[in-house]
Design a protein around this motif. Structure first.
Motif, PDB file in Angstrom:
ATOM      1  N   ILE A   1       0.844  -1.205   0.000  1.00  0.00           N
ATOM      2  CA  ILE A   1       0.000   0.000   0.000  1.00  0.00           C
ATOM      3  C   ILE A   1       0.875   1.251   0.000  1.00  0.00           C
ATOM      4  CG2 ILE A   1      -1.663   1.323   1.368  1.00  0.00           C
ATOM      5  CD1 ILE A   1      -2.821  -1.397   2.268  1.00  0.00           C
ATOM      6  N   GLY A   2       1.968   1.214   0.747  1.00  0.00           N
ATOM      7  CA  GLY A   2       2.880   2.356   0.799  1.00  0.00           C
ATOM      8  C   GLY A   2       3.536   2.652  -0.534  1.00  0.00           C
TER       9      GLY A   2
ATOM     10  N   VAL B   1       0.944   4.498  -2.532  1.00  0.00           N
ATOM     11  CA  VAL B   1       0.821   5.877  -2.046  1.00  0.00           C
ATOM     12  C   VAL B   1       2.054   6.690  -2.431  1.00  0.00           C
ATOM     13  CG1 VAL B   1       0.699   7.292   0.050  1.00  0.00           C
ATOM     14  CG2 VAL B   1      -0.737   5.276  -0.171  1.00  0.00           C
TER      15      VAL B   1
ATOM     16  N   VAL C   1       1.829   7.997  -5.896  1.00  0.00           N
ATOM     17  CA  VAL C   1       0.816   9.029  -6.107  1.00  0.00           C
ATOM     18  C   VAL C   1       1.290  10.389  -5.592  1.00  0.00           C
ATOM     19  CG1 VAL C   1      -1.533   9.723  -5.478  1.00  0.00           C
ATOM     20  CG2 VAL C   1      -1.053   7.354  -6.050  1.00  0.00           C
ATOM     21  N   THR C   2       2.043  10.393  -4.498  1.00  0.00           N
ATOM     22  CA  THR C   2       2.458  11.663  -3.896  1.00  0.00           C
ATOM     23  C   THR C   2       3.613  12.291  -4.673  1.00  0.00           C
ATOM     24  OG1 THR C   2       3.881  10.467  -2.369  1.00  0.00           O
ATOM     25  CG2 THR C   2       1.688  11.026  -1.591  1.00  0.00           C
TER      26      THR C   2
ATOM     27  N   ALA D   1       7.991   7.923   1.295  1.00  0.00           N
ATOM     28  CA  ALA D   1       6.971   6.884   1.439  1.00  0.00           C
ATOM     29  C   ALA D   1       7.406   5.594   0.751  1.00  0.00           C
ATOM     30  CB  ALA D   1       5.642   7.366   0.865  1.00  0.00           C
TER      31      ALA D   1
ATOM     32  N   SER E   1       8.094   2.079   2.608  1.00  0.00           N
ATOM     33  CA  SER E   1       7.325   0.893   2.228  1.00  0.00           C
ATOM     34  C   SER E   1       8.236  -0.243   1.787  1.00  0.00           C
ATOM     35  CB  SER E   1       6.331   1.243   1.127  1.00  0.00           C
ATOM     36  OG  SER E   1       7.010   1.666  -0.032  1.00  0.00           O
TER      37      SER E   1
END
Length: 60
Positions: free
Chosen positions: A14-15, A18, A21-22, A30, A34
């Motif tokens: 999941i990290g 994310v 996306v950031t 992130a 992760s």
């Protein structure tokens, strides 16, 4: 220990999503975090397998 490893792998995956996306530095941080979670999760699962193997050998 196996449950902890599975949770770490899920959170790591999941990290990574994310992190993609950031933007800029936050995404890099992130993603690094992760990846650390993924590697730790794999390590926990491998350690659990080796502990089970050792405990089975002692019982024999």
């Amino acid at each position: 220990m196996k449950i902890i490893g599975i949770i770490l792998i899920i959170v790591g995956a999941i990290g990574i999503i994310v992190g993609c996306v950031t933007y800029k530095g936050t995404g890099i941080a992130a993603t690094i975090g992760s990846l650390t979670g993924l590697i730790s999760g794999i390590g926990f699962i491998l350690a659990d397998k080796k502990i089970e193997l050792l405990s089975n050998n002692k019982d024999s």
